[in-house]
Write an enzyme that holds these catalytic residues in place. Structure first.
Site, PDB file in Angstrom:
ATOM      1  N   LYS A  87       0.852  -1.184   0.000  1.00  0.00           N
ATOM      2  CA  LYS A  87       0.000   0.000   0.000  1.00  0.00           C
ATOM      3  C   LYS A  87       0.885   1.229   0.000  1.00  0.00           C
ATOM      4  O   LYS A  87       1.660   1.470   0.925  1.00  0.00           O
ATOM      5  CB  LYS A  87      -0.899  -0.012   1.230  1.00  0.00           C
ATOM      6  N   ARG A 137     -10.559  10.245   1.932  1.00  0.00           N
ATOM      7  CA  ARG A 137     -10.462  10.920   3.237  1.00  0.00           C
ATOM      8  C   ARG A 137     -11.631  11.865   3.445  1.00  0.00           C
ATOM      9  O   ARG A 137     -12.074  12.065   4.571  1.00  0.00           O
ATOM     10  CB  ARG A 137      -9.107  11.602   3.376  1.00  0.00           C
ATOM     11  N   ARG A 189       1.374   9.842   5.780  1.00  0.00           N
ATOM     12  CA  ARG A 189       1.573   8.459   6.208  1.00  0.00           C
ATOM     13  C   ARG A 189       2.888   7.885   5.686  1.00  0.00           C
ATOM     14  O   ARG A 189       3.039   6.688   5.533  1.00  0.00           O
ATOM     15  CB  ARG A 189       0.433   7.593   5.700  1.00  0.00           C
ATOM     16  N   GLU A 230       7.342  -6.656   1.119  1.00  0.00           N
ATOM     17  CA  GLU A 230       6.131  -6.526   1.950  1.00  0.00           C
ATOM     18  C   GLU A 230       5.190  -7.714   1.722  1.00  0.00           C
ATOM     19  O   GLU A 230       4.615  -8.263   2.663  1.00  0.00           O
ATOM     20  CB  GLU A 230       5.378  -5.226   1.616  1.00  0.00           C
ATOM     21  N   LYS A 273      -2.218  -1.587  -3.830  1.00  0.00           N
ATOM     22  CA  LYS A 273      -3.054  -0.394  -3.761  1.00  0.00           C
ATOM     23  C   LYS A 273      -2.220   0.864  -3.827  1.00  0.00           C
ATOM     24  O   LYS A 273      -1.211   0.927  -3.122  1.00  0.00           O
ATOM     25  CB  LYS A 273      -3.819  -0.438  -2.434  1.00  0.00           C
ATOM     26  N   SER A 292     -10.000   5.765  -4.541  1.00  0.00           N
ATOM     27  CA  SER A 292     -10.927   6.881  -4.733  1.00  0.00           C
ATOM     28  C   SER A 292     -10.431   7.893  -5.771  1.00  0.00           C
ATOM     29  O   SER A 292     -11.213   8.370  -6.594  1.00  0.00           O
ATOM     30  CB  SER A 292     -11.161   7.574  -3.390  1.00  0.00           C
ATOM     31  N   TYR A 315     -14.917   1.498  -6.841  1.00  0.00           N
ATOM     32  CA  TYR A 315     -16.154   2.272  -6.701  1.00  0.00           C
ATOM     33  C   TYR A 315     -17.002   2.179  -7.971  1.00  0.00           C
ATOM     34  O   TYR A 315     -18.135   2.642  -7.992  1.00  0.00           O
ATOM     35  CB  TYR A 315     -15.814   3.738  -6.374  1.00  0.00           C
TER      36      TYR A 315
HETATM   37  C1  PBG Z   1      -6.996   3.345   5.574  1.00  0.00           C
HETATM   38  C2  PBG Z   1      -7.491   3.287   4.176  1.00  0.00           C
HETATM   39  C3  PBG Z   1      -7.380   4.296   3.206  1.00  0.00           C
HETATM   40  C4  PBG Z   1      -7.997   3.804   2.067  1.00  0.00           C
HETATM   41  C5  PBG Z   1      -8.470   2.536   2.361  1.00  0.00           C
HETATM   42  N1  PBG Z   1      -8.122   2.230   3.661  1.00  0.00           N
HETATM   43  C6  PBG Z   1      -6.854   5.674   3.293  1.00  0.00           C
HETATM   44  C7  PBG Z   1      -5.473   5.954   3.633  1.00  0.00           C
HETATM   45  O1  PBG Z   1      -4.601   5.084   3.742  1.00  0.00           O
HETATM   46  O2  PBG Z   1      -5.237   7.139   3.815  1.00  0.00           O
HETATM   47  C8  PBG Z   1      -8.107   4.562   0.777  1.00  0.00           C
HETATM   48  C9  PBG Z   1      -9.023   4.011  -0.227  1.00  0.00           C
HETATM   49  C10 PBG Z   1      -9.344   4.940  -1.331  1.00  0.00           C
HETATM   50  O3  PBG Z   1      -8.705   5.985  -1.556  1.00  0.00           O
HETATM   51  O4  PBG Z   1     -10.291   4.623  -2.042  1.00  0.00           O
HETATM   52  N2  PBG Z   1      -7.949   2.881   6.483  1.00  0.00           N
END
Ligand code: PBG
Length: 325
Positions: A197, A207, A220, A236, A251, A277, A316
């Protein structure tokens, strides 16, 4: 073979020929719909940066899950937005927390006919917006977070999740969760690890959807991956498999097709890709301006993600693509 070789061109001549020789097919069975459920609202709320996606009430969530099931979508991943956030994200493991209640509602309504995945993280539940608990100096405390993830896994499994999906990128999270599930009698619940990720700019609309703001303009980057690195993703993935992950995830998806195809070479477990997203929002925004054909680009991206090596895709677009297909 001397060029021009006409064979490739001959096989592209008609739609039927192209269909016959297509190497990759995207189908309804490949799609998982991400859904948001928010505590304390009476009516579903739109999310501006994710047109067509909403924050559900408990009731509208169940209706949506039933509808997705009726059009053939095999599963959903559920994200919760609690009314109260705190430093440790305690609503994430409260048996009366929003995701636990939503999982129970869905399980009651659809029994085993749909796969229920619970995103396992605390960023939606913490007042500072990080995926782990903080030390006094404001940095994320990996090991104390693991204990919390274990509790959340048990609460989600108890509430009816088939799969828990840790997305916090803490080291050792898969082992901690596996052990916690096993001690509590949940040996049959699987772990879908968000293994690779990246610390991506493409999570912005999520968010907004999940009402997460990282404190002090933070990010992050100390726990999610640096997008300059590819080999690290394989490390990982190997670590998560070693810790007992049943499936792994990459991801975001489209900018990381190289990672997907390399992951495909090193493991035979199912690989998921999350078209996040921002990937969705870019397609929607350009399409609504008439700059691209949204439906065509949606199918092209999802097919490319499968072609690169994904077995299934969190997207989505799930509902609308299922309807097109
Ligand atoms: C963290 C999480 C995130 C997403 C899924 N799980 C956000 C992040 O790491 O900031 C993002 C998914 C998306 O953008 O569609 N719980």
């Amino acid at each position: 073979m001397a060029f021009p070789d006409k064979r490739l061109r001959r096989l592209r001549r008609t739609p039927a020929l192209r269909r016959l020789i297509a190497e990759t097919r995207i189908g309804v069975d490949d799609l998982i719909a991400p859904l948001f459920v928010r505590e304390g609202i009476e009516t579903p709320q739109p999310i501006e940066s994710l047109p067509g996606v909403i924050q559900h009430t408990r009731r509208s969530l169940v209706d949506e899950v039933k509808e997705l099931q009726s059009i053939g979508i095999p599963g959903v991943i559920i994200f919760g937005i609690p009314e109260k956030k705190d430093a440790v994200g305690s609503q994430a493991w409260n048996p009366q927390g929003i995701v636990q209640l939503a999982l129970q509602d869905c399980r009651e309504a659809i029994s085993d006919e749909m796969v229920l995945i619970a995103d396992l993280c605390i960023d939606e539940y913490t007042d500072h917006g990080h995926c782990g608990v903080l030390r006094e100096n404001g940095t994320v405390d990996n090991d104390s977070t693991l204990e919390i993830y274990g509790r959340i896994a048990q609460a989600q499994a108890f509430a009816g999740a088939d799969i828990v999906a840790p997305s916090g990128m803490m080291d050792g999270q898969v082992r901690a969760i596996r052990e916690s599930l096993d001690t509590d009698g949940f040996e049959e619940i699987s772990v879908l690890a968000y293994s690779a990720k990246y610390s991506s700019g493409l999570y912005g609309p999520f968010r907004e959807a999940a009402e997460v703001t990282i404190a002090d303009g933070g990010d992050r980057k100390t726990y999610q991956q640096d997008w300059r690195n590819g080999r690290e993703a394989l490390a990982e993935i190997r670590a998560d498999l070693e810790e007992g992950a049943d499936m792994v995830m990459i991801k975001p998806a489209t900018p990381y097709l190289d990672i997907l195809s390399k992951a495909r070479e090193i493991t035979d477990v199912p690989i998921a890709a999350y078209q996040v997203s921002g990937e969705y929002a870019m397609i929607k925004a350009a399409a609504s301006n008439g700059w691209i054909d949204g439906e065509a680009v949606a199918l092209e991206h999802l097919t490319a993600i499968k072609r690169a090596g994904a077995d299934f895709i969190l997207t989505y677009l799930a509902r609308e693509v299922a309807q097109i297909l």
